[in-house]
Enzyme design. Structure first.
Site, PDB file in Angstrom:
ATOM      1  CE  LYS A  62      -6.313  13.956   0.228  1.00  0.00           C
ATOM      2  NZ  LYS A  62      -6.354  12.680  -0.483  1.00  0.00           N
ATOM      3  NE  ARG A  63      -4.702   9.985  10.263  1.00  0.00           N
ATOM      4  CZ  ARG A  63      -4.342   9.004  11.084  1.00  0.00           C
ATOM      5  NH1 ARG A  63      -5.037   7.876  11.124  1.00  0.00           N
ATOM      6  NH2 ARG A  63      -3.302   9.148  11.898  1.00  0.00           N
ATOM      7  CG  HIS A  92      -2.088  -0.854   1.136  1.00  0.00           C
ATOM      8  ND1 HIS A  92      -3.263  -0.457   0.567  1.00  0.00           N
ATOM      9  CD2 HIS A  92      -2.268  -2.141   1.511  1.00  0.00           C
ATOM     10  CE1 HIS A  92      -4.131  -1.451   0.614  1.00  0.00           C
ATOM     11  NE2 HIS A  92      -3.551  -2.491   1.174  1.00  0.00           N
ATOM     12  CE  LYS A  98      -2.894  10.542   3.018  1.00  0.00           C
ATOM     13  NZ  LYS A  98      -3.680   9.972   1.919  1.00  0.00           N
ATOM     14  CB  THR A 105     -10.199   5.104  -1.699  1.00  0.00           C
ATOM     15  OG1 THR A 105      -9.896   5.400  -0.329  1.00  0.00           O
ATOM     16  CG2 THR A 105      -9.491   3.833  -2.124  1.00  0.00           C
ATOM     17  CE  LYS A 156     -13.904   6.729   0.443  1.00  0.00           C
ATOM     18  NZ  LYS A 156     -13.138   6.992   1.686  1.00  0.00           N
TER      19      LYS A 156
HETATM   20  C1  LIG Z   1     -11.871   7.248   2.019  1.00  0.00           C
HETATM   21  C2  LIG Z   1     -11.394   7.630   3.355  1.00  0.00           C
HETATM   22  C3  LIG Z   1     -10.033   7.846   3.579  1.00  0.00           C
HETATM   23  C4  LIG Z   1      -8.990   7.733   2.484  1.00  0.00           C
HETATM   24  O1  LIG Z   1      -8.835   9.011   1.903  1.00  0.00           O
HETATM   25  P1  LIG Z   1      -7.605   9.328   0.924  1.00  0.00           P
HETATM   26  O2  LIG Z   1      -7.955  10.694   0.404  1.00  0.00           O
HETATM   27  O3  LIG Z   1      -7.649   8.306  -0.148  1.00  0.00           O
HETATM   28  O4  LIG Z   1      -6.386   9.312   1.723  1.00  0.00           O
HETATM   29  C5  LIG Z   1      -9.615   8.222   4.839  1.00  0.00           C
HETATM   30  N1  LIG Z   1     -10.495   8.379   5.845  1.00  0.00           N
HETATM   31  C6  LIG Z   1     -11.824   8.201   5.665  1.00  0.00           C
HETATM   32  C7  LIG Z   1     -12.748   8.424   6.808  1.00  0.00           C
HETATM   33  C8  LIG Z   1     -12.316   7.812   4.418  1.00  0.00           C
HETATM   34  O5  LIG Z   1     -13.629   7.617   4.266  1.00  0.00           O
END
Ligand SMILES: *Cc1c(COP(=O)(O)O)cnc(C)c1O
Length: 787
Positions: A519-520, A331, A525, A627, A631
């Protein structure tokens, strides 16, 4: 299918009982009553699924994290109960929207844990024999608060309300040995419900308990501490989810967690295998195990150990069985996130497993020599070197399949990070681009858009066949469709505004452009880059260098690992920027910045449908897939992003012209041999102006020195990294230009909604149904169970 009438009657009777006692029906209580009534009905269905799966090959997903979010609404939807129950409950004065109060099941950090949850949903919906194994942490990912703009962490006490979706399975308890002590692994099963079918798969989460919960003899002798020591030792193992997204802290306990998960899950699978009357020689014929990153990789030496010590299999045959069983998913390409454990710790905690690892390492070295690798190369690729255990090497050596999670990521693994391994085992490497489940991330979280899509397509087929969305591309030519889409987006934006007002106390207008980065929090990032760009835009709006700006809200949502100081400094900085801009009367109708508190799955369910612009701005070559980007796309937002991770495939599907790609690509960054951020800073007054706010008193870091440290990280570096290692200053000018271009383009609402629509209509390939079909066919060799 389930008997809705009976469930409704059950719940109504319970509600009456509570009301007679003068109790209000809270969201949590309603959740409990509904879930319990449904669970009773599910048990026979689950048993039928288990029975069918006994006859065929099964796949098991091993993951240290599952970010499930709220269970109730998703389960109601998948069972097809939602609408009828809503009516039934209305009749007794209960509104199902109350379920929004229910807390998330947050047993994961971010993308990796959410991916595991999406995969299980797809597996059950496709009728596949795919079941999950994980850990039942007493405390999930911390809840975030802000105090004066600083992140504060609170324990996520998710079991303070009863957990109606889990069933304790004492009959499947096993024991695990750690440091010479035996502990109990007690499974709790959660149902994984297929969408509108009869498949009820399961997620089995192990809880660690002492073999003797209460030592009465010691207690009687006034040895209270000793009486509880054994209990605490066991319970600590599954007490808390490590809030580190990628690094290996809390080493000893983390090793125990990983081994505990591996050992208990394998024992359980072997037990089932034998119950079905099979021998260990046929183990890989009936069982495929997927390792979600290296966290469950102790499963490899553990299965080897069981085969040798308990099943009398020879070492060579054991390795053959093991290799046929496991697949490994990588990952990350961040070096610091590749797990390496101190050999000494591993030896102390699981001495026999360590011996097996040594033996595997010897065999690997032999194989490498036989393949003509020199001494130096052998040392580099070894499992045991520098007194450490390299978990990724162990995983690659004894898996038949190694996959990355987006095309560009897999290519980078093959060319760079794992090139030696790719040269050795080219046939093992494959790509499986991540996906998301459209059930939760469109059907459930965006009901208006879902209903509209269903209306246009004539049926709900897209909910289990997301490629159907391509049929909608032609509708982009119809202005009435785009107008309806804009109306829906506005409703979703208003819904988010309501939530922000309630949770953050900030008033926002749905007529602003909504630009969202959630995101985190991680340096790669580049939330910091976003903040610097916003600050630049702010200064330019003030001095008149930018005109005709479309009013915009920039949203952030992110948790920082508690020990990750620089990430926490970035949170504080963004909150300072937000405070400055939001309090500036000149910006009132032009610019707002909101950092939402405690970003989690449920917050995400409000944010993604409301976005116009999706921020995906990682340094090229650092984000494996992402991911969140999918979304946003699925809910009709454009991507403002770098050519990185799954962004590459998103623009391939939806068109470059419908997205905003900026910044250096991987090849360009690789070709940079003398990166000099100081020259960029000195040579560009706008860069200098925003970077200097860190040290010129514009912002207050509460005398922590954290802003000076951020400044130094950009211009001076530190002992362990180069200055501006994620190339923020390099990409800043092209990023601001792209941000302003999006902003200008948005003013032409018709044209902009065309782009949004094209993104939504192109999102089919990012369904986790597609991803799981690929895993099933290319890695696991499993098929849907016949009815
Ligand atoms: C989808 C999701 C992530 C992943 O987000 P990235 O932008 O791909 O890092 C992290 N936290 C939550 C709560 C999510 O739903």
């Amino acid at each position: 299918m389930l008997d809705t009438k009976r469930i409704a009657a059950d719940v109504k009777r319970d509600i009456e009982l509570w009301r007679v006692q003068g109790e209000d029906i809270s969201g949590e209580l309603l959740n409990f009553l509904l879930s319990k009534a449904i669970m009773r009905e599910l048990i026979p269905l689950h048993e039928a699924t288990v029975e069918k799966q006994r006859k065929v090959k099964n796949a098991y997903y091993f993951s240290a994290e599952y970010l499930m979010g709220r269970m109730i609404q998703n389960n109601l939807m998948n069972l097809g109960l939602h609408d009828e129950l809503k009516e039934e409950m209305k009749a007794v004065g209960i509104n199902l929207d109350q379920l929004e109060e229910v807390e998330d099941a947050g047993l994961g950090n971010g993308g990796l844990g959410r991916l595991a949850a999406c995969f299980l949903d797809s597996g059950a919906t496709l009728g596949l024999p795919l079941n999950g194994y994980g850990l039942r942490y007493r405390y999930g990912l911390f809840r975030q608060q802000f105090e004066d703009g600083f992140q504060k962490e609170l324990a996520d006490n998710w079991l303070k309300h009863p957990d109606p979706w889990s069933i304790r399975r004492d009959d499947r308890t096993c024991t695990v040995e750690l440091e010479g002590k035996r502990v109990l692994a007690v499974p709790y099963d959660m149902p994984v419900i297929g969408y509108h079918n009869d498949t009820i798969n399961s997620l089995r989460l192990w809880q660690c308990e002492a073999i003797e919960d209460f030592n009465f003899e010691k207690f009687n002798n006034y040895e209270y501490d000793e009486a509880v020591a054994e209990k605490n030792y066991a319970e600590n193992i599954t007490r808390v989810l490590y809030p580190n997204d990628s690094t290996d802290e809390g080493r000893s306990l983390r090793i125990k967690q990983e081994y505990f998960l591996s050992s208990a899950s394998l024992q359980d699978i072997i037990r089932t295998h034998k119950e079905n009357g099979r021998t260990m020689a046929s183990f890989p014929t009936y069982n495929a195990i997927q390792l979600n990153d290296t966290h469950p990789v102790f499963s490899i030496p553990e299965l080897t150990r069981i085969l040798i010590d308990e099943e009398g299999v020879s070492f060579q045959n054991a390795l053959d069985i093991v290799r046929k069983t496991f697949g490994y998913t990588n990952h990350t390409i961040m070096a610091e996130a590749l797990e390496k454990w101190d050999a000494k710790l591993v030896k102390e905690i699981v001495p026999r497993v360590y011996e097996i690892i040594e033996r595997i390492d010897q065999q690997l070295r032999k194989d490498l020599a036989a393949a003509g690798r020199g001494e130096e190369k052998i040392e580099e690729m070894a499992i045991l070197r520098d007194k450490k255990v390299y978990m990724a090497h162990l995983a690659i050596y004894l898996s038949h399949s190694v996959n990355g999670v987006a095309k560009i990521h897999t290519e980078i693994l093959k060319k760079r990070e794992l090139s030696d391994w790719y040269a050795l085992y080219p046939e093992r490497f494959q790509n499986k681009t991540n996906g998301i489940t459209q059930r939760r991330w469109l059907r459930l979280c965006n009901p208006h858009l879902s209903d509209y899509i269903t209306k246009l397509l004539g049926d709900e087929g897209w909910v289990t066949d997301l490629d159907r969305l391509t049929e909608l591309k032609q509708d982009a030519a119809d202005p009435a469709v785009l107008a309806a889409f804009r109306d829906i987006k506005r409703i979703n934006k208003q819904r988010l505004c309501d939530m922000i007002w309630e949770k953050e106390g900030v008033k926002l207008s749905p007529d602003f452009l909504f630009d969202i980065q959630v995101k985190r929090l991680h340096e790669y990032k580049r939330q910091f880059l976003n903040a610097l760009a916003i600050l630049d835009i702010y200064f330019c709006l003030k001095d008149g260098a930018i005109t005709g700006f479309t009013p915009t809200v920039y949203f952030f949502g992110a948790k920082a690992a508690p020990g990750y100081d620089r990430a926490k400094a970035i949170i504080k900085f963004i909150n300072e920027v937000a405070k400055r801009i939001n309090n500036d009367p000149e910006m009132k109708d032009l610019l707002k910045v909101v950092f939402v508190t405690n970003y989690d799955v449920s917050y995400g369910e409000r944010l993604f449908p409301a976005a116009d612009v999706s921020e995906q701005i990682s340094t090229a070559g650092t984000e494996a897939s992402g991911t969140g980007n999918m979304k946003f796309m699925l809910n009709g937002a454009v991507t403002l992003g770098t050519y990185d991770g799954a962004n590459v495939e998103i623009v391939e599907a939806a068109g470059m012209e419908n997205n905003y790609i900026f910044g250096a690509r991987v090849e360009e960054l690789e070709a940079l041999d003398h990166y000099d951020p100081v020259a960029l800073y000195e040579g560009n007054v706008r860069i200098k102006r925003v970077v200097d706010t860190l040290i010129d008193g514009t912002f207050d870091d509460g005398d922590t020195g954290m802003f000076q440290e951020l400044y130094d990280s950009l211009l001076k570096g530190a002992s362990w990294h180069d200055p501006d290692q994620y190339k923020l200053l390099y990409d800043l000018p092209s990023y601001v230009a792209a941000k302003l271009k999006v902003n200008r383009d948005y003013a032409d609402r018709e044209k902009f909604s065309f782009k949004c629509w094209m993104n939504m209509a192109s999102a089919g390939r990012f369904s986790s149904d597609r991803t799981i079909r690929e895993y099933a066919k290319d890695i696991w060799d499993i098929a849907p169970v016949e009815e």
